[in-house]
Scaffold this active site. Structure first.
Site, PDB file in Angstrom:
ATOM      1  N   SER A  98       0.838  -1.207   0.000  1.00  0.00           N
ATOM      2  CA  SER A  98       0.000   0.000   0.000  1.00  0.00           C
ATOM      3  C   SER A  98       0.871   1.254   0.000  1.00  0.00           C
ATOM      4  CB  SER A  98      -0.937  -0.003   1.217  1.00  0.00           C
ATOM      5  OG  SER A  98      -0.228  -0.283   2.405  1.00  0.00           O
ATOM      6  N   ASP A 122       5.751  -6.786   2.320  1.00  0.00           N
ATOM      7  CA  ASP A 122       5.008  -7.355   1.184  1.00  0.00           C
ATOM      8  C   ASP A 122       5.936  -7.679   0.022  1.00  0.00           C
ATOM      9  OD1 ASP A 122       2.317  -7.741   1.702  1.00  0.00           O
ATOM     10  OD2 ASP A 122       1.794  -5.641   1.315  1.00  0.00           O
ATOM     11  N   LYS A 153       5.091 -11.211   3.153  1.00  0.00           N
ATOM     12  CA  LYS A 153       3.680 -11.534   2.903  1.00  0.00           C
ATOM     13  C   LYS A 153       3.490 -11.668   1.402  1.00  0.00           C
ATOM     14  CE  LYS A 153       0.232  -8.427   3.723  1.00  0.00           C
ATOM     15  NZ  LYS A 153      -0.301  -8.153   2.370  1.00  0.00           N
ATOM     16  N   GLU A 192       0.431 -12.451  -1.643  1.00  0.00           N
ATOM     17  CA  GLU A 192      -1.007 -12.544  -1.942  1.00  0.00           C
ATOM     18  C   GLU A 192      -1.306 -13.824  -2.718  1.00  0.00           C
ATOM     19  OE1 GLU A 192      -2.531  -9.025  -3.828  1.00  0.00           O
ATOM     20  OE2 GLU A 192      -1.817  -7.726  -2.213  1.00  0.00           O
ATOM     21  N   GLU A 227      -8.669 -10.396   3.831  1.00  0.00           N
ATOM     22  CA  GLU A 227      -9.086  -9.022   3.505  1.00  0.00           C
ATOM     23  C   GLU A 227     -10.451  -9.030   2.823  1.00  0.00           C
ATOM     24  OE1 GLU A 227      -6.170  -6.564   1.576  1.00  0.00           O
ATOM     25  OE2 GLU A 227      -7.603  -4.957   1.216  1.00  0.00           O
TER      26      GLU A 227
HETATM   27  O1  KIV Z   1      -0.424  -3.416   1.701  1.00  0.00           O
HETATM   28  C1  KIV Z   1      -1.148  -3.399   2.716  1.00  0.00           C
HETATM   29  O2  KIV Z   1      -1.293  -2.376   3.398  1.00  0.00           O
HETATM   30  C2  KIV Z   1      -1.840  -4.634   3.060  1.00  0.00           C
HETATM   31  C3  KIV Z   1      -2.871  -4.575   4.144  1.00  0.00           C
HETATM   32  C4  KIV Z   1      -4.101  -3.905   3.657  1.00  0.00           C
HETATM   33  C5  KIV Z   1      -3.169  -5.911   4.698  1.00  0.00           C
HETATM   34  O3  KIV Z   1      -1.605  -5.634   2.476  1.00  0.00           O
END
Ligand code: KIV
Length: 268
Positions: free
Chosen positions: A49, A87, A116, A118, A185
């Site tokens: 994000s 991420d 993390k 997806e 989510e």
């Molecule tokens: O990138 C992010 O902020 C996220 C959250 C919304 C879980 O993946």
């Protein structure tokens, strides 16, 4: 606290076993990371994000590995004791093991304790390889924003029974390959609660109701920094934009009126 005084993924597992609910918040810079560590969050997410929140880009598809590594390093400097999850950027797990290992390795070397990723379909084997390589992996199911162009928007996922069953199956599979937690989510609260009950690893919800093991919020939503973005599921704990705007307006007023700097603010 195992891990030489630093929080780690086992703390999340212990919290779930003990029934303690987890709080995760995103951060992208050193000052925010310091605040989150001082507030004792269970984990800091350097979310992709960042592309939208910090760089003003149209979607998380635009978060690059270089961007993620730069922000991960800043967050680690601000939060030396926190569990930091970074991420993996768009497609990093879709180009084979080597690309995924290099991407995850770069984020770990920048200071992340875990990554993390997806989704799962088509890259379960790559995620398993990361885990076997010593890289803790957090899954992310339901609305997976990197797939926004395929989904066609940021809608709730898992509303139909086949879609819900796919999320249940993927969550069990993620646990099976050794993921240490799963973000859920924008899925119906009943589905998120079902998935949580079926797993032993923690689930962290966002827009997924109260039945998960924990919650995550994007820091700018939590602090109310964006006047135009107000998702229904994200509680605002502060009117940050209004407070900052007022402070800057006061500064402008004081400079123009000659009230700043005052005598005590001038260096000898
Ligand atoms: O990138 C992010 O902020 C996220 C959250 C919304 C879980 O993946």
């Amino acid at each position: 606290m195992p891990g030489g005084g630093m929080n780690n993924v086992h703390d999340l597992a212990r919290a779930r076993r003990e029934g303690r609910r987890l709080a995760m918040v995103t951060a992208y810079d050193v000052l925010t990371a310091r605040i989150l560590e001082a507030a004792d969050v269970d984990a800091i997410l350097v979310g992709d994000s960042v592309a939208m929140v910090v760089h003003g880009l149209p979607s998380t598809v635009h978060a690059t590995l270089e961007m993620m590594a730069l922000h991960t390093a800043a967050v680690r400097r601000g939060a030396p004791r926190s569990l930091v999850v970074a991420d993996l950027p768009f497609l990093a797990v879709r180009r084979g093991r080597q690309v995924a290992v290099e991407a995850a390795g770069a984020l770990m070397c920048a200071g992340a304790n875990a990554v993390k990723a997806e989704g799962l379909a088509g890259h379960a084997e790559v995620l398993a390889h990361l885990i076997e390589s010593g890289i803790p992996v957090m899954g992310h199911l339901g609305l997976t924003p990197q797939a926004v162009h395929q989904i066609g928007g940021y809608q709730v996922q898992g509303r139909t029974e086949p879609a819900a069953e796919r999320i249940r199956t993927d969550a069990r599979r993620l646990e099976g390959i050794g993921a240490f937690a799963v973000v859920l989510e924008c899925v119906p609260a009943t589905l998120a609660a079902d998935v949580t009950a079926a797993l032993t690893i923690p689930t962290i919800g966002i827009g997924a109701g109260a039945g998960t093991s924990g919650q995550v919020l994007v820091v700018s939503d939590l602090l109310g920094l964006d006047a135009d973005f107000r998702p229904r599921f994200a509680r605002r704990y502060h009117e940050g934009r209004a407070a900052a705007l007022e402070a800057v307006r006061a500064f402008v007023r004081d400079v123009r009126g000659g009230a700043f700097p005052a005598a005590g603010e001038v260096l000898a």
